[in-house]
Design an enzyme around this catalytic site. Structure first.
Site, PDB file in Angstrom:
ATOM      1  N   GLY A 241      -0.114  14.796  47.703  1.00  0.00           N
ATOM      2  CA  GLY A 241       1.243  14.941  48.204  1.00  0.00           C
ATOM      3  C   GLY A 241       2.312  14.826  47.135  1.00  0.00           C
ATOM      4  O   GLY A 241       2.059  14.501  45.971  1.00  0.00           O
ATOM      5  N   HIS A 242       3.543  15.067  47.567  1.00  0.00           N
ATOM      6  CA  HIS A 242       4.661  15.082  46.621  1.00  0.00           C
ATOM      7  C   HIS A 242       4.923  13.692  46.042  1.00  0.00           C
ATOM      8  O   HIS A 242       4.702  12.669  46.671  1.00  0.00           O
ATOM      9  CB  HIS A 242       5.923  15.645  47.268  1.00  0.00           C
ATOM     10  N   ASN A 243       5.356  13.709  44.784  1.00  0.00           N
ATOM     11  CA  ASN A 243       5.753  12.506  44.045  1.00  0.00           C
ATOM     12  C   ASN A 243       4.590  11.577  43.695  1.00  0.00           C
ATOM     13  O   ASN A 243       4.815  10.443  43.264  1.00  0.00           O
ATOM     14  CB  ASN A 243       6.820  11.703  44.809  1.00  0.00           C
TER      15      ASN A 243
END
Length: 347
Positions: A241-243
């Site tokens: 996922g993001h980050n």
């Protein structure tokens, strides 16, 4: 049957390149690696699991790779190494070099950026504007690189890899077919029963010597970048996922799901189909067993397992029913302990 190897090498030649001690006939010729059970003439087997030790007596291999503890357990010519499995991996690479790709740009490719003369750009490849490719980069058929992408020297993208705009890939990276780097992270803000899309304006930054398996997706950051550290190995069909911040030399096995803003420190191992909840940090050296669900931070190295062991279905239902009553049982025990403590004080 193993694929036939290339030019045979003697055990002496192999040891000169890869190290290790040769016992027996050092001129034994080896053209390929194989398991102890399947090896034949011209092939070298290896012992890495003790349950296969008995196969040393029956193997038809021309030679074997063994640890020092088993150097005397076989009469065949052998290479002795402290880490036979790693030795096998290096030898397999030596005997099976990756086919060289011809440099140049296929006529059907569409390149909006200059590419090095040493690069190999396959059919139907699209390269966006202001893209920077290092020397010897290979883009197989159907790869798509958005604008401002950076790819380091020696990296290989297999067919149909997509790299979204602005993402950076290090040197000697391998991305297998269907990998998507830099798709939007799953970011939506609730508003009166609707979901408002949050622009994902970060990038994906991938270090050197990373390998990512087929059909894996790494989302770009919402604000900060998603980062994968040097030397990490990520299997097939994984969601990151993001980050997320993936440290150096981490290993993530197939079908794992890593939610947004997860931090894996260096040398973390994630088993297949494990699930990591968002905003969790996992300490360096931690090992997460396959199928486990991680819902909170892990602050120390060691192995962690949450998967319920497999058993006959009726027994599983019985145990699952008991687990539902654990909270009430704990409350009863606490009350009993209080009563016992009070009784002892009064006595």
């Amino acid at each position: 049957m193993p694929v036939a190897g290339g030019t045979p090498l003697s055990l002496a030649d192999i040891a000169a390149r890869l190290g290790g001690d040769v016992l027996g006939d050092a001129e034994t010729q080896i053209r390929q690696v194989a398991t102890l059970a399947s090896a034949g003439a011209g092939e070298i087997g290896f012992l890495t699991n003790l349950k296969y030790k008995s196969q040393l007596a029956t193997t038809r291999a021309s030679a074997v790779i063994v640890a020092p503890d088993f150097a005397a357990a076989v009469d065949l010519p052998r290479i002795v190494s402290k880490n036979p499995y790693a030795y096998y991996a290096r030898l397999a690479t030596l005997l099976n070099p990756r086919p060289a790709m011809a440099a140049g740009v296929h006529p059907s490719a569409c390149c909006a950026s200059e590419v090095p003369a040493s690069a190999s750009i396959g059919p139907q490849v699209t390269v966006g504007a202001r893209v920077s490719l290092g020397e010897g980069v290979v883009l197989h058929a159907g790869c798509v690189l958005g604008d401002d992408v950076v790819i380091g020297a020696g990296s290989i993208l297999y067919p149909n890899v997509s790299i979204y705009a602005g993402c950076e890939i290090g040197s000697n990276v391998i991305l297998h077919s269907g990998v998507v780097i830099g798709a939007d992270g799953f970011g939506f803000a609730p508003d009166q029963g609707q979901w408002i899309k949050i622009p994902q304006i970060g990038r994906v930054i991938i270090g050197d010597n990373v390998e990512i398996g087929a059909s894996t997706t790494v989302d770009r950051g919402a604000l900060d970048d998603t980062v994968i550290g040097d030397g990490s190995k990520i299997d097939n069909q994984i969601q990151i996922g993001h980050n997320c911040q993936i440290g150096k030399h981490c290993v993530i096995a197939a079908c794992a799901a890593v939610a947004g803003s997860v931090t894996l420190q260096d040398n973390v191992i994630i088993g297949g189909a494990a699930m990591i909840a968002g905003h969790v940090t996992i300490a360096s050296g931690a090992v997460i067993s396959g199928g486990s669900l991680v819902m909170k931070n892990i602050t120390r190295p060691g192995q962690y397992t949450s998967v319920f062991p497999l058993e006959e279905h009726g027994h599983w239902l019985h145990n699952a029913a008991q687990i539902r009553h654990l909270a009430k049982l704990a409350e009863r025990v606490t009350e009993l302990e209080k009563k016992l403590k009070n009784t002892n004080v009064e006595g």
